[in-house]
Write a protein that holds these residues in place. Structure first.
Motif, PDB file in Angstrom:
ATOM      1  N   SER A 102       0.845  -1.193   0.000  1.00 24.75           N
ATOM      2  CA  SER A 102       0.000   0.000   0.000  1.00 24.75           C
ATOM      3  C   SER A 102       0.883   1.247   0.000  1.00 24.75           C
ATOM      4  O   SER A 102       1.985   1.239   0.545  1.00 24.75           O
ATOM      5  CB  SER A 102      -0.922   0.012   1.223  1.00 24.75           C
ATOM      6  OG  SER A 102      -0.173   0.098   2.414  1.00 24.75           O
ATOM      7  N   ASP A 103       0.389   2.290  -0.611  1.00 26.49           N
ATOM      8  CA  ASP A 103       1.164   3.538  -0.653  1.00 26.49           C
ATOM      9  C   ASP A 103       0.634   4.566   0.339  1.00 26.49           C
ATOM     10  O   ASP A 103       1.028   5.711   0.314  1.00 26.49           O
ATOM     11  CB  ASP A 103       1.193   4.106  -2.063  1.00 26.49           C
ATOM     12  CG  ASP A 103      -0.187   4.447  -2.591  1.00 26.49           C
ATOM     13  OD1 ASP A 103      -1.188   4.161  -1.902  1.00 26.49           O
ATOM     14  OD2 ASP A 103      -0.269   4.997  -3.697  1.00 26.49           O
ATOM     15  N   LEU A 115       1.414  -5.005   3.251  1.00 30.23           N
ATOM     16  CA  LEU A 115       1.997  -5.754   2.152  1.00 30.23           C
ATOM     17  C   LEU A 115       1.159  -7.008   1.952  1.00 30.23           C
ATOM     18  O   LEU A 115       0.945  -7.781   2.885  1.00 30.23           O
ATOM     19  CB  LEU A 115       3.446  -6.140   2.468  1.00 30.23           C
ATOM     20  CG  LEU A 115       4.173  -6.901   1.357  1.00 30.23           C
ATOM     21  CD1 LEU A 115       5.626  -6.442   1.260  1.00 30.23           C
ATOM     22  CD2 LEU A 115       4.115  -8.404   1.566  1.00 30.23           C
ATOM     23  N   LYS A 116       0.664  -7.170   0.730  1.00 31.91           N
ATOM     24  CA  LYS A 116      -0.084  -8.374   0.357  1.00 31.91           C
ATOM     25  C   LYS A 116       0.783  -9.162  -0.611  1.00 31.91           C
ATOM     26  O   LYS A 116       1.180  -8.635  -1.653  1.00 31.91           O
ATOM     27  CB  LYS A 116      -1.412  -8.003  -0.301  1.00 31.91           C
ATOM     28  CG  LYS A 116      -2.372  -7.306   0.631  1.00 31.91           C
ATOM     29  CD  LYS A 116      -3.657  -6.958  -0.075  1.00 31.91           C
ATOM     30  CE  LYS A 116      -4.601  -6.206   0.852  1.00 31.91           C
ATOM     31  NZ  LYS A 116      -5.831  -5.807   0.156  1.00 31.91           N
ATOM     32  N   GLU A 117       1.076 -10.411  -0.227  1.00 29.22           N
ATOM     33  CA  GLU A 117       1.950 -11.258  -1.040  1.00 29.22           C
ATOM     34  C   GLU A 117       1.263 -12.566  -1.373  1.00 29.22           C
ATOM     35  O   GLU A 117       0.958 -13.365  -0.485  1.00 29.22           O
ATOM     36  CB  GLU A 117       3.266 -11.531  -0.313  1.00 29.22           C
ATOM     37  CG  GLU A 117       4.203 -12.409  -1.102  1.00 29.22           C
ATOM     38  CD  GLU A 117       5.542 -12.634  -0.425  1.00 29.22           C
ATOM     39  OE1 GLU A 117       6.373 -13.327  -1.016  1.00 29.22           O
ATOM     40  OE2 GLU A 117       5.758 -12.118   0.695  1.00 29.22           O
ATOM     41  N   VAL A 124       0.612  -8.524   5.708  1.00 32.15           N
ATOM     42  CA  VAL A 124       1.480  -8.132   6.816  1.00 32.15           C
ATOM     43  C   VAL A 124       1.475  -6.613   6.912  1.00 32.15           C
ATOM     44  O   VAL A 124       1.620  -5.913   5.906  1.00 32.15           O
ATOM     45  CB  VAL A 124       2.931  -8.637   6.605  1.00 32.15           C
ATOM     46  CG1 VAL A 124       3.850  -8.110   7.685  1.00 32.15           C
ATOM     47  CG2 VAL A 124       2.965 -10.151   6.560  1.00 32.15           C
ATOM     48  N   LEU A 125       1.298  -6.103   8.131  1.00 36.06           N
ATOM     49  CA  LEU A 125       1.378  -4.665   8.375  1.00 36.06           C
ATOM     50  C   LEU A 125       2.803  -4.343   8.817  1.00 36.06           C
ATOM     51  O   LEU A 125       3.253  -4.817   9.864  1.00 36.06           O
ATOM     52  CB  LEU A 125       0.366  -4.250   9.444  1.00 36.06           C
ATOM     53  CG  LEU A 125      -1.100  -4.403   9.021  1.00 36.06           C
ATOM     54  CD1 LEU A 125      -2.021  -4.180  10.205  1.00 36.06           C
ATOM     55  CD2 LEU A 125      -1.439  -3.470   7.875  1.00 36.06           C
ATOM     56  N   GLY A 178       8.117  -5.894  10.746  1.00 36.82           N
ATOM     57  CA  GLY A 178       7.058  -6.883  10.649  1.00 36.82           C
ATOM     58  C   GLY A 178       7.057  -7.697  11.934  1.00 36.82           C
ATOM     59  O   GLY A 178       8.097  -7.834  12.589  1.00 36.82           O
ATOM     60  N   PHE A 179       5.910  -8.226  12.322  1.00 35.53           N
ATOM     61  CA  PHE A 179       5.775  -8.939  13.593  1.00 35.53           C
ATOM     62  C   PHE A 179       5.079 -10.274  13.356  1.00 35.53           C
ATOM     63  O   PHE A 179       4.102 -10.340  12.612  1.00 35.53           O
ATOM     64  CB  PHE A 179       4.928  -8.123  14.577  1.00 35.53           C
ATOM     65  CG  PHE A 179       5.490  -6.767  14.887  1.00 35.53           C
ATOM     66  CD1 PHE A 179       6.299  -6.565  15.985  1.00 35.53           C
ATOM     67  CD2 PHE A 179       5.205  -5.674  14.070  1.00 35.53           C
ATOM     68  CE1 PHE A 179       6.820  -5.314  16.282  1.00 35.53           C
ATOM     69  CE2 PHE A 179       5.721  -4.415  14.349  1.00 35.53           C
ATOM     70  CZ  PHE A 179       6.531  -4.237  15.456  1.00 35.53           C
TER      71      PHE A 179
END
Length: 126
Positions: free
Chosen positions: A20-21, A44-46, A52-53, A115-116
């Motif tokens: 996301s931007d 982030l979508k993978e 993941v945030l 990332g967590f």
């Protein structure tokens, strides 16, 4: 495997990655302890993985993070470095946090963000 032998792949239709931007307001907590009440994250979508945030590193006090010697390799994002998360109660969550300090260009927006692992740390949208 040496660094020069590690595979490097580019996201595409078979393995999409979207970052996301725009930043999302989130809270961060672990084991009932609030670590950050007003953090900013990029999502982030993978491919088939859960989103993941990735939180800005300044969201946490540097004393809460202890650099680990552990690393991992993602052929789409690069080398991840890890941190142990130190809680106020003295508990140490081993390798609970990761970061890409030199991510590949396709995911450059996550550079130096955290990332967590969701089984140890809750990052929740506000």
């Amino acid at each position: 495997m040496s660094k020069s032998e590690r595979p490097v792949l580019t996201p595409g239709p078979e393995h999409p990655i979207i970052v996301s931007d725009h930043e999302i307001d989130v809270t961060i907590s672990a084991r009932g302890e609030l670590l950050a009440a007003d953090a900013k994250a990029l999502e982030l979508k993978e491919h088939v993985y859960a989103p993941v945030l990735y939180v800005g590193r300044k969201a946490l006090d540097s004393t809460q993070l202890e650099r680990s010697e552990h690393t991992s390799w993602c052929p789409y994002k690069g080398e991840a470095n890890y941190f142990h998360l130190l809680l106020e109660n003295g508990e140490r969550l081993e390798n609970a946090v990761w970061t890409y300090e030199e991510p590949f260009q396709a995911v450059a927006l996550i550079k130096d963000r955290l990332g967590f692992y969701p089984d140890r740390v809750a990052v929740e949208r506000v």
